[in-house]
Design a protein around this motif. Structure first.
Motif, PDB file in Angstrom:
ATOM      1  N   GLN A 164      52.700 -71.115   8.707  1.00  0.00           N
ATOM      2  CA  GLN A 164      53.745 -71.856   9.602  1.00  0.00           C
ATOM      3  C   GLN A 164      54.557 -72.894   9.065  1.00  0.00           C
ATOM      4  O   GLN A 164      55.582 -73.259   9.221  1.00  0.00           O
TER       5      GLN A 164
ATOM      6  N   ILE B 165      46.866 -69.582   8.527  1.00  0.00           N
ATOM      7  CA  ILE B 165      47.986 -69.678   9.708  1.00  0.00           C
ATOM      8  C   ILE B 165      48.654 -70.984   9.509  1.00  0.00           C
ATOM      9  O   ILE B 165      49.993 -70.815   9.521  1.00  0.00           O
ATOM     10  N   LYS B 166      48.166 -71.971   9.325  1.00  0.00           N
ATOM     11  CA  LYS B 166      48.816 -73.270   9.122  1.00  0.00           C
ATOM     12  C   LYS B 166      49.553 -73.390   8.031  1.00  0.00           C
ATOM     13  O   LYS B 166      50.781 -73.633   8.013  1.00  0.00           O
TER      14      LYS B 166
ATOM     15  N   LEU C 292      51.805 -63.642  10.711  1.00  0.00           N
ATOM     16  CA  LEU C 292      51.347 -64.909  11.498  1.00  0.00           C
ATOM     17  C   LEU C 292      50.895 -63.726  12.771  1.00  0.00           C
ATOM     18  O   LEU C 292      51.353 -62.968  13.075  1.00  0.00           O
TER      19      LEU C 292
ATOM     20  N   ASP D 137      42.434 -70.102  10.017  1.00  0.00           N
ATOM     21  CA  ASP D 137      43.130 -71.341  10.498  1.00  0.00           C
ATOM     22  C   ASP D 137      43.820 -72.050   9.657  1.00  0.00           C
ATOM     23  O   ASP D 137      45.025 -72.182   9.600  1.00  0.00           O
TER      24      ASP D 137
ATOM     25  N   GLU E 174      54.808 -72.840  17.875  1.00  0.00           N
ATOM     26  CA  GLU E 174      54.867 -74.416  16.955  1.00  0.00           C
ATOM     27  C   GLU E 174      54.295 -75.432  17.831  1.00  0.00           C
ATOM     28  O   GLU E 174      54.562 -75.529  18.975  1.00  0.00           O
TER      29      GLU E 174
ATOM     30  N   GLY F 251      47.638 -70.756  16.160  1.00  0.00           N
ATOM     31  CA  GLY F 251      48.765 -70.588  15.417  1.00  0.00           C
ATOM     32  C   GLY F 251      49.847 -69.490  16.390  1.00  0.00           C
ATOM     33  O   GLY F 251      50.794 -69.028  15.878  1.00  0.00           O
TER      34      GLY F 251
ATOM     35  N   GLN G  16      53.681 -64.630  18.382  1.00  0.00           N
ATOM     36  CA  GLN G  16      53.744 -65.954  19.106  1.00  0.00           C
ATOM     37  C   GLN G  16      53.881 -65.741  20.716  1.00  0.00           C
ATOM     38  O   GLN G  16      54.331 -64.950  21.161  1.00  0.00           O
TER      39      GLN G  16
ATOM     40  N   SER H 288      46.690 -77.592  20.971  1.00  0.00           N
ATOM     41  CA  SER H 288      46.719 -77.260  19.682  1.00  0.00           C
ATOM     42  C   SER H 288      45.601 -76.227  19.210  1.00  0.00           C
ATOM     43  O   SER H 288      45.492 -75.352  18.547  1.00  0.00           O
TER      44      SER H 288
END
Length: 149
Positions: A56, A52-53, A92, A49, A136, A133, A95, A128
């Motif tokens: 991003q 991924i953050k 990533l 996690d 956005e 991820g 999406q 969230s």
């Protein structure tokens, strides 16, 4: 294989291919990993996690830079930023489309019984956590606002 190991492998390939744009993006990721690992209280490694953050955040920084360069009529500076985004996005998770995000958020709203903009914080937190991820925060926020109004 950890993100750091994947980055090192891709860096070697980029060096062999003499791909300076990819190499610059990969070095930025490696630098961010090292900084995150050396922060106070970071522990012995990064969770998926956190990785991924971090990725991003790197993508967002480059998108913001590319937007500014484009507004200032500097495509020579915007193009490398956009190319680096493509390299970073390879690491990533896939999406979700806006329709998929909207369906997930609608389900969360139905389950929690949230209504009105006052419930936005609760819905954003759940969305969230569930979407992770895969979208956005800006997209999630916009859809939550649209569905709660």
């Amino acid at each position: 294989m950890s993100l750091e190991a994947k980055i090192m492998d891709h860096m070697k390939e980029a060096m062999k291919a003499k791909d300076s744009v990819a190499l610059e993006a990969l070095r930025a990721i490696k630098s961010a990993i090292i900084l995150a690992k050396t922060e106070a209280g970071a522990g012995d490694g990064l969770s998926e996690d956190q990785e991924i953050k971090m990725l991003q955040r790197l993508v967002k920084m480059r998108k913001d830079s590319a937007t500014i360069f484009t507004e200032q009529n500097r495509p020579d500076l915007a193009e490398p930023e956009l190319a680096q985004i493509a390299v970073i996005e390879k690491f990533l998770p896939a999406q979700l489309s806006e329709e998929e995000v909207e369906a997930i958020i609608a389900k969360i709203i139905a389950e929690t019984g949230a209504s009105g903009i006052a419930s936005m914080g609760k819905v954003m937190g759940l969305a969230s956590a569930q979407i992770g991820g895969q979208a956005e925060g800006k997209v999630i926020s916009g859809i939550v606002k649209k569905l709660l109004v």
